[in-house]
Design an enzyme around this catalytic site. Sequence first.
Site, short mmCIF file in Angstrom:
data_model
loop_
_atom_site.label_atom_id
_atom_site.label_comp_id
_atom_site.label_asym_id
_atom_site.label_seq_id
_atom_site.Cartn_x
_atom_site.Cartn_y
_atom_site.Cartn_z
N HIS A 63 0.84 -1.21 0.00
CA HIS A 63 0.00 0.00 0.00
C HIS A 63 0.87 1.25 0.00
O HIS A 63 0.68 2.16 -0.84
CB HIS A 63 -0.91 0.00 1.23
N GLU A 64 1.82 1.31 0.92
CA GLU A 64 2.67 2.50 1.01
C GLU A 64 3.61 2.60 -0.19
O GLU A 64 3.96 3.71 -0.61
CB GLU A 64 3.45 2.49 2.32
N HIS A 72 1.86 4.57 -2.89
CA HIS A 72 1.98 6.03 -2.67
C HIS A 72 3.39 6.51 -3.02
O HIS A 72 3.55 7.55 -3.68
CB HIS A 72 1.69 6.37 -1.21
#
Length: 449
Positions: free
Chosen positions: A18-19, A22
């Site tokens: 997920h990170e 980003h």
Amino acid sequence: MTTVIAFIVTIGVLITFHEAGHYLAARLCGVKILKFSIGFGKPLFSWKRKNDPDGTEWSVAALPLGGYVRMLDERDPACLPIKPEDADRAFGSKSVWQRFFIVAAGPAANLILAVLLFAAVFMVGSVQPLPVTAEPPAGTPAAEIGLHRGDQIVRVDGSAVKSFADLRFELINKFGKEVPIEVHSPNGAEFERTLDLRNVGFDSLSQDDDPLTRIGLSLQVSRPIITGFVGDSAAKEGGLEVGDEVISINGKAVPMPADLVEAVKKSPGMPLEFIVDRQGKEFKFRVTPSAHLEADGEEAGRIGASIGVDYPKTKVAYGFFESLLQGVRKTWETASVSLKMIGLMFTGDVSVKNISGPVSIADYAGQSVQLGFIPFLSFLAVISVSLGILNLLPIPMLDGGHLLYYSLEMIRGKPVSESFQSAAQKVGIAALLGLTVLALFNDLTRLFS
């Protein structure tokens, strides 16, 4: 220990992807990254890469329930003052489309991970139950259209179903509709029927309230089979052998393991007449359950045998490109069901007791690991979809809340006011705290019930 390790691996993989979404999107848009952290709180260890002009700090923190990518941002007091040469590398200096892309990349990474994990499962292949049904109970939609034990459902609304899991997904996505199905019967006949699901929904995801059982569809399994012996085995002493299929006890049929267990429990010290199928021939044995005290102080019978069942099965596997397509399909179906469940919770048609937290995730992670590597990959994929969908909800503090702000900015031509965002943030914090408390309450209720 297995459950703890499985939980750490699950959370670590999902948060990292997920990170990373980003992070990669921000780098593509030229945003300066100050810190990449897995976990919150005090870092357990951190490092910086040599020859990194930005000096990005990489960190693993003590609380493994999330993570973050800290970007250069003029709204962050710790970033001020911003050096003139970095002014165009701040998050806020980017266009609304770039900011939207950066925020959306996190949930998108979880959905992409789910596609890859599902694709890996499909490519390796797994042995799965065929969509062959047990006898539907009278009055259920399946019974009303004439389905019987041994019927195999091969298509649902034109889509092929290779396994019982496929059947489940296809039907859940058709709740509230009339659905054409294609059936192959044990005698070789083929026919089509329309399954009426207009009045069928799912109130929960618990094993005790499977929506398919309300349709009248359950997996056809064999009668109870002796799979092993435990300790001083009355079953073994009475002549039973591994592989025996139990037909009846004292003249009463025992179609399911629970029926056998119940008959034995009620008969401590009393001889029971077992009729079993052994390699196609019927044999009769006399077995006397030994008496044991239960936790409630009552006596119960035991025969010292482990019981299992058999079922029609097949290996489902695909080639590389078809596995990717199947991965996309499975991710889409899982996301659709997740969104449908969230919508039904908001309308009150599904209980909020279905909301799970870290305790349940840890429990399911441990169970899936014990089943094997492929079931664990499937579990990871499902949780990755759930995490992606959760973060896309338009709740302030979540990625979806920021995406809502940027969408409004695109429509209005100017950013949402700071006062509005501040007020919405308080609402978002309250909502997330409420969801967290509810999830933990449900976890503890399941744990101690």
